[in-house]
Design an enzyme around this catalytic site. Structure first.
Site, PDB file in Angstrom:
ATOM      1  N   THR A  14       0.634  -0.722  -0.055  1.00  0.00           N
ATOM      2  CA  THR A  14       0.582  -0.203  -0.146  1.00  0.00           C
ATOM      3  C   THR A  14       1.022   0.556   0.415  1.00  0.00           C
ATOM      4  O   THR A  14       1.817   1.230   0.843  1.00  0.00           O
ATOM      5  CB  THR A  14      -0.828  -0.174   1.090  1.00  0.00           C
ATOM      6  OG1 THR A  14      -1.812   1.495   1.706  1.00  0.00           O
ATOM      7  CG2 THR A  14      -0.241  -0.211   2.231  1.00  0.00           C
ATOM      8  N   ASP A  15       0.120   2.546  -0.790  1.00  0.00           N
ATOM      9  CA  ASP A  15       1.155   3.455  -0.079  1.00  0.00           C
ATOM     10  C   ASP A  15       1.440   4.273   0.653  1.00  0.00           C
ATOM     11  O   ASP A  15       1.807   4.713   1.201  1.00  0.00           O
ATOM     12  CB  ASP A  15       0.101   4.554  -1.516  1.00  0.00           C
ATOM     13  CG  ASP A  15      -1.797   4.964  -1.133  1.00  0.00           C
ATOM     14  OD1 ASP A  15      -1.305   4.357  -0.145  1.00  0.00           O
ATOM     15  OD2 ASP A  15      -1.795   5.799  -1.676  1.00  0.00           O
ATOM     16  N   GLU A  16       0.091   3.692   2.011  1.00  0.00           N
ATOM     17  CA  GLU A  16       0.123   3.903   3.212  1.00  0.00           C
ATOM     18  C   GLU A  16       1.422   3.773   4.103  1.00  0.00           C
ATOM     19  O   GLU A  16       1.750   4.998   5.167  1.00  0.00           O
ATOM     20  CB  GLU A  16      -0.958   3.744   4.059  1.00  0.00           C
ATOM     21  CG  GLU A  16      -2.146   3.805   3.672  1.00  0.00           C
ATOM     22  CD  GLU A  16      -3.752   3.513   4.378  1.00  0.00           C
ATOM     23  OE1 GLU A  16      -3.645   3.485   5.140  1.00  0.00           O
ATOM     24  OE2 GLU A  16      -4.545   3.613   3.942  1.00  0.00           O
ATOM     25  N   LYS A  49       2.156  -2.438   7.417  1.00  0.00           N
ATOM     26  CA  LYS A  49       1.592  -3.536   6.049  1.00  0.00           C
ATOM     27  C   LYS A  49       4.323  -3.156   5.189  1.00  0.00           C
ATOM     28  O   LYS A  49       4.234  -3.509   4.759  1.00  0.00           O
ATOM     29  CB  LYS A  49       0.879  -2.772   5.255  1.00  0.00           C
ATOM     30  CG  LYS A  49      -0.119  -2.647   5.061  1.00  0.00           C
ATOM     31  CD  LYS A  49      -0.056  -4.392   4.499  1.00  0.00           C
ATOM     32  CE  LYS A  49       0.159  -4.738   3.086  1.00  0.00           C
ATOM     33  NZ  LYS A  49      -1.015  -5.777   2.555  1.00  0.00           N
ATOM     34  N   TYR A  62      -2.492  -0.235  11.092  1.00  0.00           N
ATOM     35  CA  TYR A  62      -2.106  -0.788   9.439  1.00  0.00           C
ATOM     36  C   TYR A  62      -1.189  -0.526   8.741  1.00  0.00           C
ATOM     37  O   TYR A  62      -0.563  -1.209   8.254  1.00  0.00           O
ATOM     38  CB  TYR A  62      -3.536  -0.646   9.151  1.00  0.00           C
ATOM     39  CG  TYR A  62      -3.237  -1.018   7.351  1.00  0.00           C
ATOM     40  CD1 TYR A  62      -3.249  -2.280   7.156  1.00  0.00           C
ATOM     41  CD2 TYR A  62      -3.321   0.371   6.520  1.00  0.00           C
ATOM     42  CE1 TYR A  62      -3.716  -2.504   5.875  1.00  0.00           C
ATOM     43  CE2 TYR A  62      -3.155   0.055   4.904  1.00  0.00           C
ATOM     44  CZ  TYR A  62      -3.345  -1.479   4.571  1.00  0.00           C
ATOM     45  OH  TYR A  62      -3.634  -1.969   3.672  1.00  0.00           O
TER      46      TYR A  62
END
Ligand code: NAD
Ligand code: DAU
Length: 352
Positions: A132-134, A162, A158
């Site tokens: 993810t970009d997060e 990741k 989260y």
């Protein structure tokens, strides 16, 4: 054969369906069937011998090792994760277990299998990790979009979990030579998305006459990508990505949350007007902000376009229209996922 993990979830099920629509190469689909896993997404494959579904946990190394030995896949695409930021704030434990420990155990099992393959099969093997970009954290309002070289600054349980999984994947390549690829993608939307995420939640609530909860001032920005475009990017990276490389995936479609919700209201009003003729914008309600809410994400997907020729095919407008149409035509699906697990969540998060 390829092995997908988490292939009964939102993106994974699209990937499996799209894969088998394009090729006859079978898919072994390992999914724990958490609240987010839904075999109804794969109903179109009932009776199709190219799809082998196994309920199980990526953290169960013995089970994964058995499946690998039995089915001998040429690639693993790892979608399996706990994926909802708000849930990670209430209860990070599952995120640590699946996203970090689970990825570690999966890597160990895959490494064991890969190490025993003949040289030609070893060279052709791929482990693609869907991320993810997060992991990059929050962008300032004038900063350029995230490139693959951006430092990691995860801010939620989260995104931290990741980020940890990305680091493990990278390390298994550099230390043990496992042939890995990683994709970091922005916000997906489309059919079969569980109605805890912004777009399906708002469609669901809008149709049910409920409020549309916008966190804080609604000016947080996200990049949006239609799920089918994400699946195409993953297929392309799997096919031609350079080993050990990271590819950012995004829709070149950055929007403030409030703009997303108002666009959705207008589309729904046009496609299924409210009985009283009023706009669904009236249902928008500003609610308490998400703790630690990242202000802005934007993805620079230039590397993927330059190196592998991938570009999104859907605009936000066209993708959202398809999505709304699907939810309008598939109310039974929404009704079925509105299980106890979903109702419990909505009660806890929104007091409904
Ligand atoms: P999802 O929550 O809809 O689906 C996750 C799936 O993984 C479910 O089917 C669930 O049953 C399964 N699963 C969970 N724990 C498991 C375990 N321990 N073992 C096996 N299966 C397990 O998630 P999604 O939105 O489809 O996301 C898929 C992947 O893509 C995730 O890794 C997520 O981090 C990543 N991602 C998602 C988005 C997005 O916008 N949704 C964007 C970028 C990246
Ligand atoms: O950026 C990629 C990520 O996108 C993925 O890695 C995650 O798995 C996926 O869940 C998604 O995370 P977000 O937190 O961005 O998605 P969500 O749909 O939960 O929220 C989108 C934005 O909308 C975010 O800024 C929070 C806001 N929001 C969300 C909900 C559920 C609201 O304003 N109200 C809401 O009720």
């Amino acid at each position: 054969m390829i092995l997908t993990t988490g292939g009964a979830g939102f993106i994974g099920s699209h990937f499996v369906l799209d894969w088998l629509a394009r090729s006859d190469e079978p898919v072994l689909n390992l999914d724990k069937l958490t609240y987010a896993g839904n075999l109804e997404n794969l109903a179109g494959l009932r009776g199709d011998s190219r799809h082998v579904f196994v309920q199980g946990d990526i953290g169960n190394a013995a089970q994964v090792a058995r499946l690998l030995a039995e089915h001998r896949p040429r690639a693993v695409v790892n979608f399996a994760a706990e994926s909802h930021v708000d849930r990670s704030i209430y209860g990070p434990e599952d995120f640590i277990q699946t996203n970090i420990v689970g990825t570690f155990r999966l890597l160990e099992a895959v490494l064991g299998y890969w190490s025993g393959l003949p040289a030609a099969e070893q060279a052709a093997f791929r482990f693609l990790h869907v991320s993810t970009d997060e992991v990059y954290g929050s962008l300032g309002s004038t900063e350029p979009a995230f490139q693959e070289t951006r430092r990691y600054e995860p801010n939620s349980p989260y995104s931290a979990s990741k980020a940890a999984s990305d680091h493990l994947v990278r390390a298994w390549h550099h230390t043990y030579g496992l042939p890995v690829l990683t994709t970091n993608c922005s916000n997906n939307y489309g059919p079969y998305q569980f109605p805890e995420k912004l777009i399906p939640l708002c469609i669901h609530n809008a149709l049910a006459g409920k409020r549309l909860p916008v966190y804080g001032d609604g000016q947080q920005r996200r990049d949006w990508l239609y799920v089918g475009d994400h699946c195409a990017a993953i297929r392309r990276v799997l096919e031609a990505g350079r080993l050990g490389e990271v590819y950012n995936v995004g829709g070149w479609s950055e929007k403030a949350n409030l703009e997303v919700v108002t666009t959705l209201c207008d589309m729904l009003d046009a496609m299924r007007p409210r009985a009283d003729g009023c706009s669904r914008r009236e249902q928008i309600a500003f609610v308490a902000d998400r703790p630690g809410h990242d202000r802005r994400y934007a993805i620079d997907a230039g590397k993927l376009e330059r190196e592998l020729g991938w570009k999104p095919l859907e605009s936000f407008e066209s993708g959202l229209r398809k999505t709304v149409r699907w939810y309008l035509d598939n109310e039974a699906w929404v009704k079925h996922v509105s299980t106890g697990a979903y109702r419990d969540w909505a009660g806890k998060q929104y007091g409904e």
